[in-house]
Scaffold this motif. Structure first.
Motif, PDB file in Angstrom:
ATOM      1  N   GLN A  22       2.420 -38.307  22.746  1.00 39.04           N
ATOM      2  CA  GLN A  22       1.162 -38.583  22.045  1.00 39.04           C
ATOM      3  C   GLN A  22       0.192 -37.416  22.194  1.00 39.04           C
ATOM      4  O   GLN A  22      -0.489 -37.028  21.243  1.00 39.04           O
ATOM      5  CB  GLN A  22       0.538 -39.873  22.565  1.00 39.04           C
ATOM      6  N   LYS A  33       1.348 -34.609  19.966  1.00 35.66           N
ATOM      7  CA  LYS A  33       1.007 -34.871  18.557  1.00 35.66           C
ATOM      8  C   LYS A  33      -0.465 -34.579  18.290  1.00 35.66           C
ATOM      9  O   LYS A  33      -0.818 -34.012  17.254  1.00 35.66           O
ATOM     10  CB  LYS A  33       1.325 -36.328  18.196  1.00 35.66           C
ATOM     11  N   GLN A  34      -1.334 -34.970  19.220  1.00 34.87           N
ATOM     12  CA  GLN A  34      -2.757 -34.708  19.048  1.00 34.87           C
ATOM     13  C   GLN A  34      -3.038 -33.207  19.064  1.00 34.87           C
ATOM     14  O   GLN A  34      -3.873 -32.716  18.315  1.00 34.87           O
ATOM     15  CB  GLN A  34      -3.577 -35.407  20.133  1.00 34.87           C
ATOM     16  N   ARG A  84      -0.972 -30.897  18.116  1.00 35.01           N
ATOM     17  CA  ARG A  84      -0.504 -30.363  16.833  1.00 35.01           C
ATOM     18  C   ARG A  84      -1.526 -30.621  15.729  1.00 35.01           C
ATOM     19  O   ARG A  84      -1.741 -29.785  14.862  1.00 35.01           O
ATOM     20  CB  ARG A  84       0.828 -31.000  16.443  1.00 35.01           C
ATOM     21  N   LYS A  85      -2.132 -31.821  15.775  1.00 36.14           N
ATOM     22  CA  LYS A  85      -3.138 -32.158  14.758  1.00 36.14           C
ATOM     23  C   LYS A  85      -4.419 -31.354  14.957  1.00 36.14           C
ATOM     24  O   LYS A  85      -5.085 -30.999  13.984  1.00 36.14           O
ATOM     25  CB  LYS A  85      -3.466 -33.654  14.809  1.00 36.14           C
ATOM     26  N   GLN A  86      -4.773 -31.120  16.212  1.00 34.24           N
ATOM     27  CA  GLN A  86      -6.022 -30.423  16.519  1.00 34.24           C
ATOM     28  C   GLN A  86      -5.719 -29.279  17.498  1.00 34.24           C
ATOM     29  O   GLN A  86      -5.809 -29.457  18.718  1.00 34.24           O
ATOM     30  CB  GLN A  86      -7.037 -31.385  17.124  1.00 34.24           C
ATOM     31  N   PRO A  87      -5.358 -28.122  16.984  1.00 33.58           N
ATOM     32  CA  PRO A  87      -4.992 -27.000  17.848  1.00 33.58           C
ATOM     33  C   PRO A  87      -6.111 -26.599  18.819  1.00 33.58           C
ATOM     34  O   PRO A  87      -5.843 -26.018  19.867  1.00 33.58           O
ATOM     35  CB  PRO A  87      -4.689 -25.863  16.874  1.00 33.58           C
TER      36      PRO A  87
END
Length: 102
Positions: free
Chosen positions: A45, A48-49, A51-54
């Motif tokens: 998780q 994934k976060q 990746r969404k918010q570098p």
């Protein structure tokens, strides 16, 4: 003949007790596996976060460079302990906040 039936009954009780011990051991291993999988899921998780918010990943990298390794280890350990407590406490709180109605 009655002696044989007594022996068989005793053996049956021993096997039942042994089976119960084995079930408890297996259940303990299952709980350990479940906790490990929950930790791995948390890691996925977080990934994934990131990746969404570098920016989160960059912030973590900068924080790692700023904070000394000894402090980082303490922070991670404290975070893991808090997460483990939350995992154990959340179901209890959830059940207590929704009383059963008869």
């Amino acid at each position: 003949m009655p002696k044989l039936s007594q022996q068989l009954a005793e053996r049956h009780r021993q096997l039942l007790a042994q089976t119960q011990v084995q079930r408890e051991v297996i259940a303990g291993h299952g709980r350990q596996i479940k906790q490990s999988l929950q930790f791995a899921d948390l890691g996925l998780q977080v990934a994934k976060q990131i990746r969404k918010q570098p920016a989160l990943g960059i912030g973590f990298a900068v924080a790692t460079l700023i904070v000394t390794p000894r402090r980082m280890w303490r922070l991670l350990k404290t975070g893991l302990i808090a997460w483990n407590i939350w995992q154990n406490l959340a179901p209890v709180l959830k059940n207590s906040s929704h009383p059963k109605q008869d």
